[in-house]
Design a protein around this motif. Structure first.
Motif, PDB file in Angstrom:
ATOM      1  N   GLU A  73     -69.120   7.375  41.687  1.00  0.00           N
ATOM      2  CA  GLU A  73     -68.197   8.212  40.926  1.00  0.00           C
ATOM      3  C   GLU A  73     -67.266   7.350  40.077  1.00  0.00           C
ATOM      4  N   VAL A  98     -59.123  11.299  32.624  1.00  0.00           N
ATOM      5  CA  VAL A  98     -60.225  10.406  32.283  1.00  0.00           C
ATOM      6  C   VAL A  98     -60.848  10.848  30.966  1.00  0.00           C
ATOM      7  N   HIS A 158     -58.822   7.419  37.610  1.00  0.00           N
ATOM      8  CA  HIS A 158     -59.757   8.018  38.569  1.00  0.00           C
ATOM      9  C   HIS A 158     -59.349   7.725  40.010  1.00  0.00           C
ATOM     10  N   MET A 208     -63.937  10.701  28.618  1.00  0.00           N
ATOM     11  CA  MET A 208     -65.364  10.425  28.605  1.00  0.00           C
ATOM     12  C   MET A 208     -65.875  10.303  27.174  1.00  0.00           C
ATOM     13  N   GLY A 221     -66.514   5.719  32.108  1.00  0.00           N
ATOM     14  CA  GLY A 221     -66.627   6.407  30.831  1.00  0.00           C
ATOM     15  C   GLY A 221     -67.405   5.683  29.765  1.00  0.00           C
ATOM     16  N   ASN A 239     -59.472   4.464  32.472  1.00  0.00           N
ATOM     17  CA  ASN A 239     -60.160   5.534  33.188  1.00  0.00           C
ATOM     18  C   ASN A 239     -60.301   5.203  34.678  1.00  0.00           C
ATOM     19  N   LYS A 292     -69.232   6.161  37.020  1.00  0.00           N
ATOM     20  CA  LYS A 292     -69.323   7.226  36.023  1.00  0.00           C
ATOM     21  C   LYS A 292     -67.990   7.415  35.301  1.00  0.00           C
ATOM     22  N   ALA A 293     -66.907   7.403  36.080  1.00  0.00           N
ATOM     23  CA  ALA A 293     -65.587   7.664  35.509  1.00  0.00           C
ATOM     24  C   ALA A 293     -65.127   6.559  34.568  1.00  0.00           C
TER      25      ALA A 293
END
Length: 337
Positions: free
Chosen positions: A174, A244, A236, A246, A180, A232, A177-178
């Motif tokens: 996670e 965050v 997060h 993206m 970005g 980010n 992914k965060a």
């Protein structure tokens, strides 16, 4: 057998609130400095209770995207904006960074192949030991910023690894992914045993790595992406307020299931890549040619893709030797984890 305490000392108080700039000092004795020290810059920004994030760049000295972003952050992050503690080390392998090389000129050491390190070892092994036994235990989450350096160019992604602990793996994924970046990846490492990643993960901490370009430089685009990603990451994991941010296009998920993703040259010569970074690849497609530079009129050796996917990384210099990775092909997947 227990190891002696690290010879490295910090000039900052990691437990004090506020903003501090200082050094991690490693005593050395050389022809140029009999009683000298390797001085690794460090910034600590702390505000009350909360999680601790360790942000590192310069694990390899020629990967400038992370170094530049963290140098900028170290001069701008304010204590009142932080909930918890942020430790910033822009250049873990300071000797390598000052020389503009992947490895240390002091001992030839590749820091990211030297963990868990040794307090009685080389300069590089002593640095690795300090981050393993002193820095990592302080932290909850670690972001290690990498790019391709002088010899590789890599699509921008946040990455995590397959771990034995499902919850640790979920949180790391996670976080990746965060970050970005346009891509997020479940990454397979060719030799993970001596990586900083493994030293952190083996202590149960959350570790996120990145690849953010390469070629031994940075661009306005790669630097903006890196700075946004660091922010980010801190948002997060609860160290900064905000949302965050993206990328405009949907994030693409990539998987590297095994070593077959790496295409390594079996020849020396001049490299011609037939694809650009991020291009789609079909199994059997010609992805590269290597030309014999010792004579004209000779047909090149062709390299074919062993899998479908996208070109995630490529060798940057055109000159190639046997054993060099010339391409990395990653699978495009619908989900990760």
């Amino acid at each position: 057998m227990s190891k002696r305490p690290s010879p490295i000392s910090a000039t900052v108080d990691f437990d004090a609130d506020g903003v501090q700039h200082g050094f991690l000092k490693l005593p050395i004795s050389t022809d140029e400095s009999a009683w000298g020290a390797v001085m690794i810059p460090v910034t600590v920004v702390k505000n009350g209770e909360g999680p601790t994030a360790l942000l590192t760049g310069g694990n390899h000295g020629d990967e400038y995207e992370g170094i530049t972003a963290l140098l900028k952050l170290s001069s701008s992050l304010r204590a009142e904006d932080v909930s918890g503690r942020v430790i910033i080390v822009p250049m873990m392998n300071m000797p390598a960074a000052m020389a503009g090389k992947r490895t240390s000129p002091m001992d030839g050491g590749n820091l990211n192949r030297s963990f868990p390190g040794d307090p009685d070892g080389t300069v590089t092994e002593k640095i690795a030991d300090y981050f393993t036994r002193v820095m990592t235990p302080m932290c909850d989450v670690v972001l290690d910023l990498h790019s391709g350096g002088r010899t590789l160019d890599i699509i921008p992604f946040g990455a995590s690894h397959v771990l034995d602990d499902p919850e640790q793996q979920r949180q790391a994924l996670e976080g990746a992914k965060a970050f970005g970046a346009p891509y997020a990846m479940m990454m397979f490492e060719l030799d993970a045993a001596a990586l900083f990643d493994t030293a952190v993960e083996s202590q149960g901490k959350i570790f996120v790595a990145t690849e953010l370009g390469g070629g031994g430089t940075s661009t306005p685009e790669s630097l903006a992406l890196t700075e946004r990603g660091v922010r980010n990451f801190l948002i997060h994991f609860g160290l900064l307020q905000g949302k965050v941010e993206m990328p405009a296009e949907p994030q693409v998920y990539l998987d590297m299931p095994d070593a077959s993703c790496y295409v390594q040259s079996e020849h020396s010569g001049l490299l011609e890549l037939t694809l650009a970074l991020g291009d789609r690849v079909e199994k059997g497609q010609v992805i590269a040619r290597v030309y014999d530079m010792t004579r004209s009129g000779a047909a090149p050796v062709e390299y074919h893709a062993g899998r479908d996917g996208i070109l995630a990384a490529r060798r940057f210099p055109a000159l190639v030797n046997m054993g060099d990775t010339i391409a990395v092909i990653a699978d495009v997947v619908d989900s990760l984890g």
